[in-house]
Every structure is written in structure tokens, then in C-alpha cells.
Write an enzyme that holds these catalytic residues in place. Structure first.
Site, PDB file in Angstrom:
ATOM      1  N   ARG A 172       0.859  -1.185   0.000  1.00  0.00           N
ATOM      2  CA  ARG A 172       0.000   0.000   0.000  1.00  0.00           C
ATOM      3  C   ARG A 172       0.892   1.230   0.000  1.00  0.00           C
ATOM      4  O   ARG A 172       2.097   1.148   0.130  1.00  0.00           O
ATOM      5  CB  ARG A 172      -0.930  -0.007   1.216  1.00  0.00           C
ATOM      6  CG  ARG A 172      -0.225  -0.391   2.490  1.00  0.00           C
ATOM      7  CD  ARG A 172      -0.675   0.330   3.696  1.00  0.00           C
ATOM      8  NE  ARG A 172      -0.598   1.775   3.569  1.00  0.00           N
ATOM      9  CZ  ARG A 172       0.513   2.490   3.738  1.00  0.00           C
ATOM     10  NH1 ARG A 172       1.678   1.898   3.991  1.00  0.00           N
ATOM     11  NH2 ARG A 172       0.477   3.806   3.634  1.00  0.00           N
ATOM     12  N   GLY A 173       0.247   2.390  -0.150  1.00  0.00           N
ATOM     13  CA  GLY A 173       0.976   3.628  -0.372  1.00  0.00           C
ATOM     14  C   GLY A 173       1.070   3.841  -1.866  1.00  0.00           C
ATOM     15  O   GLY A 173       1.482   2.937  -2.607  1.00  0.00           O
ATOM     16  N   ALA A 174       0.676   5.021  -2.333  1.00  0.00           N
ATOM     17  CA  ALA A 174       0.563   5.247  -3.775  1.00  0.00           C
ATOM     18  C   ALA A 174       1.837   4.892  -4.546  1.00  0.00           C
ATOM     19  O   ALA A 174       1.774   4.162  -5.542  1.00  0.00           O
ATOM     20  CB  ALA A 174       0.142   6.694  -4.043  1.00  0.00           C
ATOM     21  N   ARG A 211      -7.458  -1.095  -7.409  1.00  0.00           N
ATOM     22  CA  ARG A 211      -7.905   0.012  -6.553  1.00  0.00           C
ATOM     23  C   ARG A 211      -8.093   1.251  -7.433  1.00  0.00           C
ATOM     24  O   ARG A 211      -7.298   1.476  -8.356  1.00  0.00           O
ATOM     25  CB  ARG A 211      -6.901   0.302  -5.434  1.00  0.00           C
ATOM     26  CG  ARG A 211      -6.726  -0.853  -4.454  1.00  0.00           C
ATOM     27  CD  ARG A 211      -5.877  -0.467  -3.264  1.00  0.00           C
ATOM     28  NE  ARG A 211      -6.595   0.458  -2.385  1.00  0.00           N
ATOM     29  CZ  ARG A 211      -6.017   1.066  -1.343  1.00  0.00           C
ATOM     30  NH1 ARG A 211      -4.737   0.865  -1.078  1.00  0.00           N
ATOM     31  NH2 ARG A 211      -6.730   1.872  -0.583  1.00  0.00           N
ATOM     32  N   GLN A 237      -3.243   2.494   9.962  1.00  0.00           N
ATOM     33  CA  GLN A 237      -1.922   2.595   9.338  1.00  0.00           C
ATOM     34  C   GLN A 237      -0.962   3.440  10.169  1.00  0.00           C
ATOM     35  O   GLN A 237       0.244   3.201  10.161  1.00  0.00           O
ATOM     36  CB  GLN A 237      -2.042   3.177   7.927  1.00  0.00           C
ATOM     37  CG  GLN A 237      -2.733   2.269   6.924  1.00  0.00           C
ATOM     38  CD  GLN A 237      -4.207   2.568   6.784  1.00  0.00           C
ATOM     39  OE1 GLN A 237      -4.842   3.039   7.733  1.00  0.00           O
ATOM     40  NE2 GLN A 237      -4.773   2.309   5.621  1.00  0.00           N
ATOM     41  N   ASP A 254      -2.587  10.276  -2.347  1.00  0.00           N
ATOM     42  CA  ASP A 254      -2.792   9.280  -3.390  1.00  0.00           C
ATOM     43  C   ASP A 254      -3.092   9.888  -4.750  1.00  0.00           C
ATOM     44  O   ASP A 254      -2.914   9.237  -5.765  1.00  0.00           O
ATOM     45  CB  ASP A 254      -3.917   8.335  -2.978  1.00  0.00           C
ATOM     46  CG  ASP A 254      -3.475   7.400  -1.864  1.00  0.00           C
ATOM     47  OD1 ASP A 254      -3.196   6.228  -2.166  1.00  0.00           O
ATOM     48  OD2 ASP A 254      -3.376   7.840  -0.709  1.00  0.00           O
ATOM     49  N   ASN A 263      -6.297  11.843   0.036  1.00  0.00           N
ATOM     50  CA  ASN A 263      -5.425  11.079   0.923  1.00  0.00           C
ATOM     51  C   ASN A 263      -6.306  10.266   1.863  1.00  0.00           C
ATOM     52  O   ASN A 263      -7.527  10.328   1.814  1.00  0.00           O
ATOM     53  CB  ASN A 263      -4.482  12.007   1.692  1.00  0.00           C
ATOM     54  CG  ASN A 263      -3.381  11.239   2.403  1.00  0.00           C
ATOM     55  OD1 ASN A 263      -2.760  10.356   1.808  1.00  0.00           O
ATOM     56  ND2 ASN A 263      -3.139  11.536   3.659  1.00  0.00           N
ATOM     57  N   LYS A 264      -5.670   9.512   2.730  1.00  0.00           N
ATOM     58  CA  LYS A 264      -6.392   8.625   3.634  1.00  0.00           C
ATOM     59  C   LYS A 264      -7.506   9.351   4.374  1.00  0.00           C
ATOM     60  O   LYS A 264      -7.350  10.503   4.771  1.00  0.00           O
ATOM     61  CB  LYS A 264      -5.412   8.013   4.633  1.00  0.00           C
ATOM     62  CG  LYS A 264      -6.004   6.955   5.546  1.00  0.00           C
ATOM     63  CD  LYS A 264      -6.704   5.840   4.771  1.00  0.00           C
ATOM     64  CE  LYS A 264      -5.816   5.181   3.740  1.00  0.00           C
ATOM     65  NZ  LYS A 264      -6.545   4.254   2.862  1.00  0.00           N
TER      66      LYS A 264
END
Length: 359
Positions: A50-52, A93, A200, A241, A251-252
Site C-alpha cells: 500500500r501507499g501510492a 484500486r 496505518q 494518493d 489522501n487517507k
């Protein structure tokens, strides 16, 4: 930087994508070997990777592995297989633009080599995937240097979600200035939001920073206002992201709320991202597709037993959009963009194109 963390890479033989399973951290560090598009898709979808930036790297490497074993005898048949694998991985995703950017870059590489024999095309694809990873590692450090120029020793920094080494090829984005500062004796005090519902911040950011010896304090998401009001936070740093052309940033989930709090308390709010995360084809945040995830992530995933009534309705967006006017600056490997972002982001890409011409 945290020791011995390599979240995403090809093995030496180029026969497997090796990732650290981030769903198990901090209780276990387990590396997985992925060899099929289905395994790569599942790893991206389930947040094992995970993480762009890391998603983009994994997708590029997964695409290479997906066609490495192709027995196609001519380019058209090979390209047909390639497009099928690409479309499949792109469906993992919807929000992180690096996924689509990396897959498009791999396709551009293939088309540049279309007149070569198939084995040479495969090697070119492997080299391109490796280059995406290496470029991200360099970008991480450069972003960190630009961001560090905005800070002074001893400052308090708040961050949300995880935009560190686990989310990228090296130092991370939002955590890069913290790691560089740690190496240079800046002694930052960091507050990490736990980042519900998938934690996270608690599982990954707190773990990373502790591994690196950084002074980190974990807080619940709803404690951010308290630590800001106490005067303990001098700056907020987050990753993202996707950045739209006007500077709106996905973003998250929860990031927008942190930005609103920072504005209220007069605290600068910085977004750190490589230019691969900036999508100039996306006009505003309203055009960003926001992923929605399973209700169980909210009601039971991290609990010994269910913590919400059976049948309760759950809204679980993975991301929110922070309006551009709440963002003090967007920090990239080509410099720091400030409002108005419709102009400054274009200028960053002009610098990028000029640098690529000189290279």
C-alpha cells in the site's frame, strides 16, 4: 531511515515480486513472493502492499511478471496479452493515480520497443519496472530535502496515515524530512494519528519511526485537536494518493479533518508527493474516484469480537479530499508548489520536462 525494510522489489532473478505483508506489521515481518497477476492484484487490493508510490511499483513489476512467461510469437499477440494483464491490475484500486501512471508507463515502454524481438521487449519491461522503483527512491530523498528546508530542530510534527518507507521505495514522502532530520540531529517530536479504521498510523508509522529511533507519540484520530491546541504541533506533513490540477488532494480518510484543524490553529499543512501522484488530467477533487471498502473494517477487523451492532449501516470511504485552499504547500522532487496550484503545479511539470530533456 528504518533498518531492513524493503517493501517492494523484484528478486535477483526477476522471477518474483517480493513484498513485505503490511497487514501483519507490527506483530510480524513476513515477506511474500508473488509470481502471478492474481497474486499481485490481491496484494494491492488487500493492502498487503500500500501507499501510492509502492502500489505503482508493485503494479509495474507485476505487469512484467504477468507477461514474462508469454509464449506469443509476434508483437500483436504479445501486446494483446499485455493489455489484458494491464487492465486486470488497473482494477485493483481506483484512487491512487500511481497505479495507472505506472501501468501506462510500462505500456509506453512496450510500444517504444515494438520492433524488437519478444525476449528483448520483456527485458525492456523489466528494466522499466526497476527504473520506476529507483526513480521513486531518488524522489523520496529529494522531497525530504525540500521539506526539511521548511523545518527547524526540535519542532513538533503531526502526520496522518503512513507515508514512509513502507509506502514507497525508500524514505517515504511525508516521513522523509523526519528521517533526514533524525540523521542530522534535528530531534523532531512526532505525533502519529492512529488512522482509523485500518490503523496505518498505529501499525505502520509508529513502527517505522520507532525502528529509526524517532521520538514518536501515538494518538487517536480525535486527539489531533487537543495536541494542536496544546501548542505541541508546529507543522503537519501528509502524503497523498492523487493531486488534482487545482491542488485538491485525495489522501487517507481523515486527512481533510486534520487540515481543517491545522487551519483553525494556524499550523502549516504540507502535502508531500512525487510528481507521479499529480494528475493534471483531473481538474478538481470532485473528479477523483473515492474507493469504498468493506464494512467489516470498521465493525470488527481489529477487535477480538465484533464492536458494533449486527446490521448497522456502515459508510467506509478509504479516502477524502482536502481542498486546495487548506494546503500550505505541495512538496515534490521538483520543488515546492504554493497557491495558486493551477499555475505552480504546471510549473513543476515544466521543470520536470526540462530535466528529462537534459538527462
Amino acid at each position: 531511515m528504518p533498518k531492513q525494510i524493503e517493501p517492494v522489489a523484484l528478486d535477483d532473478a526477476g522471477s518474483a515480486l517480493v513484498i513485505v505483508d503490511q497487514t501483519l506489521i507490527p506483530n510480524e515481518t513476513r515477506y511474500l513472493r508473488l509470481t502471478t497477476p492474481e497474486e499481485t492484484w490481491e496484494a494491492i487490493r488487500s493492502l498487503r502492499v500500500r501507499g501510492a508510490p509502492a502500489i505503482g511499483i508493485a503494479a509495474a513489476m507485476g505487469l512484467y511478471l504477468g507477461v514474462k512467461g508469454s509464449e506469443a510469437a509476434d508483437f500483436e499477440d504479445f501486446y494483446h496479452e499485455f493489455r489484458q494483464v494491464k487492465a486486470y491490475l488497473a482494477s485493483a484500486r481506483p484512487t491512487a493515480v500511481n497505479l495507472f501512471w505506472a501501468l501506462d508507463r510500462m505500456e509506453a515502454c512496450l510500444l517504444r520497443h515494438r520492433d524488437r524481438p519478444i525476449p528483448e521487449i520483456k527485458e525492456a519491461l523489466r528494466a522499466e519496472a526497476e527504473a520506476i522503483r529507483e526513480e521513486d527512491a531518488r524522489a523520496n530523498r529529494t522531497i525530504g530535502e525540500y521539506a526539511l528546508s521548511l523545518l527547524k530542530p526540535g519542532m513538533g510534527i503531526l502526520t496522518h496515515c503512513n507515508a514512509g518507507a513502507l509506502a514507497t521505495a525508500a524514505y517515504g514522502t511525508a516521513l522523509a524530512p523526519i528521517y533526514l532530520g533524525q540523521e542530522r540531529g534535528y530531534n523532531f517530536r512526532v505525533f502519529a494519528d492512529e488512522t482509523r479504521p485500518l490503523l496505518q498510523g498505529a501499525r505502520l508509522t509508529a513502527y517505522e519511526l520507532m525502528q529509526a529511533g524517532v521520538d514518536v507519540t501515538l494518538i487517536c484520530d480525535n486527539m489531533a485537536s487537543a495536541v494542536m491546541k496544546n501548542g505541541w504541533v508546529d507543522a503537519v506533513f501528509v502524503g497523498c494518493d492523487r493531486v488534482a490540477a487545482n491542488g485538491d488532494t485525495a489522501n487517507k480518510i481523515g486527512t481533510s479533518g486534520v487540515a481543517i484543524l491545522a487551519r483553525h490553529y494556524g499550523i502549516p499543512f504540507y502535502v508531500c508527493a512525487p510528481t507521479s501522484t499529480i494528475d493534471l488530467r483531473c481538474p478538481t477533487g470532485a473528479d477523483i474516484v473515492i474507493e469504498e471498502r468493506r464494512p467489516e473494517e470498521v465493525t470488527e477487523q481489529w477487535y477480538a469480537k465484533r464492536m458494533a451492532p449486527e446490521g448497522v449501516k456502515v459508510y467506509n470511504p478509504a479516502f477524502d479530499v482536502t481542498d486546495a485552499d487548506l494546503i500550505t504547500a505541495i512538496i515534490t522532487e521538483y520543488g515546492i508548489a504554493r497557491p495558486p496550484y493551477t499555475e505552480s503545479l504546471k510549473e513543476l511539470f515544466r521543470r520536470k520536462e526540462e530535466a528529462e530533456r537534459r538527462a
